[in-house]
Structure formats: structure tokens, C-alpha cells
Design an enzyme around this catalytic site. Structure first.
Site, PDB file in Angstrom:
ATOM      1  CB  CYS A 137      45.359  36.862  28.329  1.00  0.00           C
ATOM      2  SG  CYS A 137      46.971  37.230  27.590  1.00  0.00           S
ATOM      3  CB  CYS A 195      36.874  40.098  40.361  1.00  0.00           C
ATOM      4  SG  CYS A 195      36.640  38.842  41.620  1.00  0.00           S
TER       5      CYS A 195
END
Length: 208
Positions: free
Chosen positions: A154, A177
Site C-alpha cells: 500500500c 496476487c
């Protein structure tokens, strides 16, 4: 004789390159300026760097969520609650609640983890070379440097999300993924929302 020297030079280059890859994969996670644990109500949805309070985060997250996002762990395949989840909505970072992925780009890759072929905005994630080795087999990585993976984090809080591979569907050819433990789902229509179901699992394993 020349060919032999070239081979030795290549081998030495690979060996010396490995520590550099390991250093690159760790340097950002050690930066204390990229950490956050406060309530979502105090945050807007922009990719501004935030600070993580590890102690508060341990109280808010489950052990698996903490290990995945803060220690780059990986949940066991086919156990995450979002692996077979296809309701319409947005998937947010479990740590700072930034919108990262859309249900529009989610697909069943068969890998055992939630898969997306794109992110909502390229600026909402950061990509890093990941030289960690499943099983700790460094000789395998030296022999096959192409196996160095690309980690997804993030961009706002630096939480580990998963990895991205170049084997996804068109048009992007990407497969993000992502660990179910690193994200939370916000339904586009709360009235039709149903809670996702997770398979009971032990501690995460460092393999994806």
C-alpha cells in the site's frame, strides 16, 4: 579459456547481486515514516504517507492480518475469505482503508489467493523487488535470478499486500496476487452484502 573466465565473471556478478536485492527488498519496510494504525475516520482516501503505531495495530488486527501486512507473511492458499468472493464493490487496505482494487478487475486465477488484473490507481500501490526465498534456498535464487518476485505494498501505509506477476489476462497481463488478510471489502450495495467466508487456517507461511 576466455569462455571459462566469462562464466566465472557471470557467477561472481550473480553472487554479489543477491545481497543488493535483499537490501532493496527490506529498505522501505524499515522506514518508520510509513506507518499507521489510527481510525479510518481521520483519513481521506489519498495516497499520503502515514505513520503506523505497531502496538495499536496489534490490538486492531487479527494475528494473521498483522503478520501478513507488517511482517510480509502469506496466508495459506485457498483459505482467504476473498479468494472466491465476487460481490461488486471495492477492496481496501486493511491497515489504512485506502481503496486499492475493484471487483471489476477481480478474476479466478486458480492460484488460491484473490487475483486482480489491475489496481484502481497506480499511485495507490508501490512495487518492490522481493528477494525473499520460499524455503530459504538462496542457491536456487543465485541459479535463477529471474525468480525474484515483485512485492506489492500500500502506497499510503506501506502494508504488504502480496505480489504481482506477468501472467494475468488481457489487457494488462498482470496478476496481482493479494492476501485476503491484507484487504477488506466495501460493498457497492450494502443492502445486498453478505459476509465472506474464510477457511480456518494456521499461521501464514512465507510462500506465494
Amino acid at each position: 579459456m576466455f569462455a571459462l573466465s566469462a562464466r566465472h565473471a557471470l557467477r561472481r556478478t550473480r553472487i554479489f547481486a543477491i545481497p543488493r536485492f535483499f537490501a532493496d527488498s527490506r529498505q522501505d519496510s524499515d522506514n518508520p515514516d510509513k506507518r499507521y494504525s489510527g481510525p479510518a475516520a481521520t483519513m481521506d482516501n489519498k495516497s499520503e504517507k502515514v505513520t503506523v503505531n505497531k502496538e495499536e495495530l496489534r490490538k486492531r488486527l487479527t494475528p494473521v492480518q498483522y503478520q501478513v501486512t507488517q511482517e510480509a507473511g502469506t496466508e495459506r492458499p485457498f483459505t482467504g475469505c476473498y479468494n472466491k468472493h465476487y460481490e461488486k464493490g471495492v477492496y481496501q487496505c486493511i491497515v489504512c482503508h485506502q481503496d486499492l482494487f475493484s471487483s471489476e478487475t477481480k478474476y479466478d486465477s486458480g492460484c488460491g489467493w484473490p487475483a486482480f488484473n489491475d489496481v484502481l490507481d497506480k499511485g495507490k500501490v508501490t512495487l518492490h523487488r522481493d528477494a525473499s526465498i520460499p524455503g530459504g534456498n538462496i542457491l536456487l535464487l543465485i541459479a535463477h535470478p529471474e525468480r525474484i518476485r515483485t512485492e506489492v505494498r500500500c502506497a499510503r501505509c506501506n502494508a504488504h499486500m502480496g505480489h504481482v506477476f506477468e501472467d494475468g489476462p488481457k489487457p494488462t497481463r498482470k496478476r496481482y496476487c493479494i492476501n485476503s488478510a491484507s484487504i477488506e471489502f466495501v460493498n457497492a450495495d450494502p443492502a445486498t452484502s453478505s459476509p465472506p467466508v474464510a477457511t480456518p487456517t494456521a499461521a501464514p507461511i512465507a510462500q506465494q
